[in-house]
Write a protein that holds these residues in place. Structure first.
Motif, PDB file in Angstrom:
ATOM      1  N   HIS A  42      33.711  64.610  47.300  1.00 46.58           N
ATOM      2  CA  HIS A  42      33.440  65.633  48.316  1.00 46.58           C
ATOM      3  C   HIS A  42      31.933  65.855  48.492  1.00 46.58           C
ATOM      4  N   ILE A  43      31.224  65.838  47.364  1.00 49.52           N
ATOM      5  CA  ILE A  43      29.775  66.089  47.438  1.00 49.52           C
ATOM      6  C   ILE A  43      29.087  64.998  48.263  1.00 49.52           C
ATOM      7  N   SER A  44      29.597  63.765  48.146  1.00 52.58           N
ATOM      8  CA  SER A  44      28.982  62.696  48.952  1.00 52.58           C
ATOM      9  C   SER A  44      29.276  62.892  50.445  1.00 52.58           C
ATOM     10  N   LEU A  45      30.448  63.467  50.770  1.00 53.28           N
ATOM     11  CA  LEU A  45      30.737  63.794  52.176  1.00 53.28           C
ATOM     12  C   LEU A  45      29.764  64.870  52.684  1.00 53.28           C
ATOM     13  N   ILE A  46      29.550  65.882  51.856  1.00 50.15           N
ATOM     14  CA  ILE A  46      28.648  66.988  52.236  1.00 50.15           C
ATOM     15  C   ILE A  46      27.219  66.469  52.425  1.00 50.15           C
ATOM     16  N   LYS A  47      26.812  65.582  51.497  1.00 47.59           N
ATOM     17  CA  LYS A  47      25.462  65.026  51.562  1.00 47.59           C
ATOM     18  C   LYS A  47      25.254  64.277  52.885  1.00 47.59           C
ATOM     19  N   LYS A  48      26.242  63.453  53.222  1.00 53.61           N
ATOM     20  CA  LYS A  48      26.172  62.696  54.485  1.00 53.61           C
ATOM     21  C   LYS A  48      26.118  63.661  55.678  1.00 53.61           C
ATOM     22  N   ALA A  49      26.942  64.709  55.620  1.00 55.51           N
ATOM     23  CA  ALA A  49      26.966  65.691  56.715  1.00 55.51           C
ATOM     24  C   ALA A  49      25.610  66.367  56.855  1.00 55.51           C
ATOM     25  N   LYS A  50      24.961  66.645  55.719  1.00 54.93           N
ATOM     26  CA  LYS A  50      23.637  67.284  55.762  1.00 54.93           C
ATOM     27  C   LYS A  50      22.579  66.342  56.342  1.00 54.93           C
ATOM     28  N   GLU A  51      22.681  65.074  56.004  1.00 46.24           N
ATOM     29  CA  GLU A  51      21.724  64.100  56.543  1.00 46.24           C
ATOM     30  C   GLU A  51      21.806  64.007  58.072  1.00 46.24           C
ATOM     31  N   GLN A  52      23.056  64.109  58.599  1.00 48.95           N
ATOM     32  CA  GLN A  52      23.251  63.775  60.020  1.00 48.95           C
ATOM     33  C   GLN A  52      23.351  64.984  60.955  1.00 48.95           C
ATOM     34  N   ASN A  53      23.347  66.205  60.403  1.00 53.06           N
ATOM     35  CA  ASN A  53      23.569  67.386  61.242  1.00 53.06           C
ATOM     36  C   ASN A  53      22.655  68.533  60.840  1.00 53.06           C
ATOM     37  N   GLU A  54      22.517  69.472  61.757  1.00 57.08           N
ATOM     38  CA  GLU A  54      21.642  70.619  61.484  1.00 57.08           C
ATOM     39  C   GLU A  54      22.366  71.760  60.779  1.00 57.08           C
ATOM     40  N   LEU A  55      23.691  71.785  60.922  1.00 55.21           N
ATOM     41  CA  LEU A  55      24.476  72.862  60.324  1.00 55.21           C
ATOM     42  C   LEU A  55      25.687  72.216  59.642  1.00 55.21           C
ATOM     43  N   VAL A  56      25.980  72.597  58.390  1.00 55.60           N
ATOM     44  CA  VAL A  56      27.111  71.987  57.689  1.00 55.60           C
ATOM     45  C   VAL A  56      28.163  73.039  57.347  1.00 55.60           C
ATOM     46  N   GLN A 174      33.137  63.301  66.478  1.00 57.53           N
ATOM     47  CA  GLN A 174      33.014  61.930  65.976  1.00 57.53           C
ATOM     48  C   GLN A 174      33.497  61.916  64.518  1.00 57.53           C
ATOM     49  N   ILE A 175      34.404  60.987  64.199  1.00 58.71           N
ATOM     50  CA  ILE A 175      34.943  60.895  62.836  1.00 58.71           C
ATOM     51  C   ILE A 175      34.101  59.893  62.042  1.00 58.71           C
ATOM     52  N   ILE A 176      33.556  60.341  60.922  1.00 55.94           N
ATOM     53  CA  ILE A 176      32.665  59.489  60.128  1.00 55.94           C
ATOM     54  C   ILE A 176      33.346  59.134  58.796  1.00 55.94           C
ATOM     55  N   PRO A 177      33.628  57.839  58.584  1.00 61.58           N
ATOM     56  CA  PRO A 177      34.214  57.408  57.307  1.00 61.58           C
ATOM     57  C   PRO A 177      33.122  57.327  56.235  1.00 61.58           C
ATOM     58  N   VAL A 178      33.457  57.784  55.024  1.00 58.05           N
ATOM     59  CA  VAL A 178      32.465  57.764  53.941  1.00 58.05           C
ATOM     60  C   VAL A 178      33.046  56.996  52.749  1.00 58.05           C
ATOM     61  N   ASP A 179      32.184  56.173  52.126  1.00 57.76           N
ATOM     62  CA  ASP A 179      32.624  55.308  51.024  1.00 57.76           C
ATOM     63  C   ASP A 179      33.231  56.102  49.862  1.00 57.76           C
TER      64      ASP A 179
END
Lengths: 281, 281
Positions: A42-56, A174-179
């Motif tokens: 889950h933390i890796s999903l959050i990290k990716k979301a933070k990289e790509q967006n202004e609000l998580v 947009q649906i983003i798949p995460v490893d």
């Protein structure tokens, strides 16, 4: 970090945020839906979301409608306070923490999984599971109206069906798949790993072993699905196997691995726990 | 008037329009979904949409999934050129005119009507009808992202289920019910009136007569549902009656009319044509 439990309060709060084309600089929203019991995946999903967006925005909602009767809804791990701390430390802006009664009423309109792709693999052994998943994801996406939503590749069929829903129903996210994130010994992270006894934990390593083996065969140019599946089943040994499949990214069976367009999926029971895993080749 | 047939082109075109809270003055969007064969009923929906919004979108799409096998999909009236003229003359800004292949693919995620409210009345005689209606309306609302969408009260159960869908799935569009438009002799306008022979047309007047009669009884303070239904069935005479019901606005049966919270609904067959009508009291 703001914590909101009322869906309509959150929807109102986020209204107008997601309009990235605006001159006002309205913010892009990244959304990570979870059922709690957060781990590094889950933390890796959050990290990716933070990289790509202004609000998580993260949601924690143990969704009852995706559990069938007799499944593990009641014993599913719950760690609300730890989850809140993880979200806070991960830089989440808004934690959405609804109650069941805020999300569901009686006699509802629901989403129904596709008649073919929704009823193979996990959908075969858990027939109404994906209806529940799609319904709650539709609700969550409509509440949060995210620019992007993040889902783990570990739940590959779920990811596939959610992507189909968004495309077929013309939704805006947009649906983003995460490893998949793994333990150092290869076990894919899952909240359900908490159910495993030390012995189960050892047995469960056969899953990632079988996938590594498949990968090694492909490297050696052994691409025949039957051969690969046979070797994998050997490695899985006496674990109860629900399925081992070689599919393309549209979830259609492949007779041979197509590099760049293949997912190999496994689901087994270890002790009393269903575990699934896959690799994308 | 702009005519667009590609869903994603329309979605892209309208992106950012519906953000009425913005300082940029992004425009409110009013949306009228239709199956074509436009009549004064549709025109009243468009008029209302124009009054309340800055941009008006009308869709014309004969949705195959809401017709059951053996129903009138193939003979449903088609008047594309006349419809376009009507839209143009009514001040429609954008006409959305998709092909079936633009709206549907194979093996799709669908919407499913509520198990109780979706399978009474019309849903009882046309079991999967409302699944098709909800699925296409979900698609259309996601493509157009309207501020408000307009539906006629004549199709009261459809209106009820669409309102439920929007509420239960936390969608952003406001659903606006619009009064039924009638011929001077009382017949509710419907594209299917085109099927009626002169004799059928005469017989069909019994429907609005029975509703006027119910209304007159209520004015005389006769509120008992059974009494009202009995008189109405008398008036309907030898027409094949699918149902006559006295319901509240949540579509639950009422033993007595509750002023301000009642809908009386009729569905009959006249010749080979199903006709429905209702009054809101």
């Amino acid at each position: 970090m703001k914590i909101i439990s009322c869906p309509l309060e959150l929807k109102e709060y986020l209204k107008g945020e997601n309009n990235s084309t605006s001159f006002q600089g309205n913010r892009t929203i990244g959304f990570v839906p979870t059922m709690g019991a957060l781990h590094q995946g889950h933390i890796s999903l959050i990290k990716k979301a933070k990289e790509q967006n202004e609000l998580v925005v993260v949601s924690i909602f143990l969704n009852p409608t995706q559990f069938l009767k007799g499944e593990d809804l009641d014993k599913y791990p719950k760690r609300d306070e730890a989850d809140k701390q993880i979200c806070k430390l991960s830089g989440v802006d808004i934690l959405f923490f609804p109650h069941v009664a805020d999300m569901y009423t009686n006699d509802e309109v629901t989403l129904c999984a596709p008649k073919v792709r929704g009823y193979v693999l996990e959908g075969n052994s858990r027939p109404s599971h994906f209806n529940g998943v799609l319904t709650v994801v539709m609700k969550l996406l409509n509440i949060v109206t995210p620019t992007r939503a993040y889902f783990g590749k570990k739940d590959a069929q779920q990811l596939n069906l959610i992507s189909l829903m968004v495309k077929q129903l013309f939704m805006s996210t947009q649906i983003i798949p995460v490893d998949t994130v793994r333990e150092s010994d290869g076990l894919a992270l899952s909240s359900r790993n908490a159910y495993l006894s030390p012995n189960d934990r050892e047995e469960a390593l056969k899953i990632s072993s079988s996938l590594r083996q498949a990968s090694a065969m492909v490297v050696k140019n052994i691409l025949d699905s039957k051969e690969i599946i046979k070797e994998m089943r050997n490695t899985l040994g006496d674990l109860e196997v629900f399925y081992v499949e070689v599919l393309n990214r549209d979830f259609e069976q492949l007779s041979h691995v197509e590099i760049g367009n293949t997912i190999i999926l496994v689901e087994v029971r270890v002790g009393t726990t269903r575990l699934l895993d896959n690799i994308w080749l």
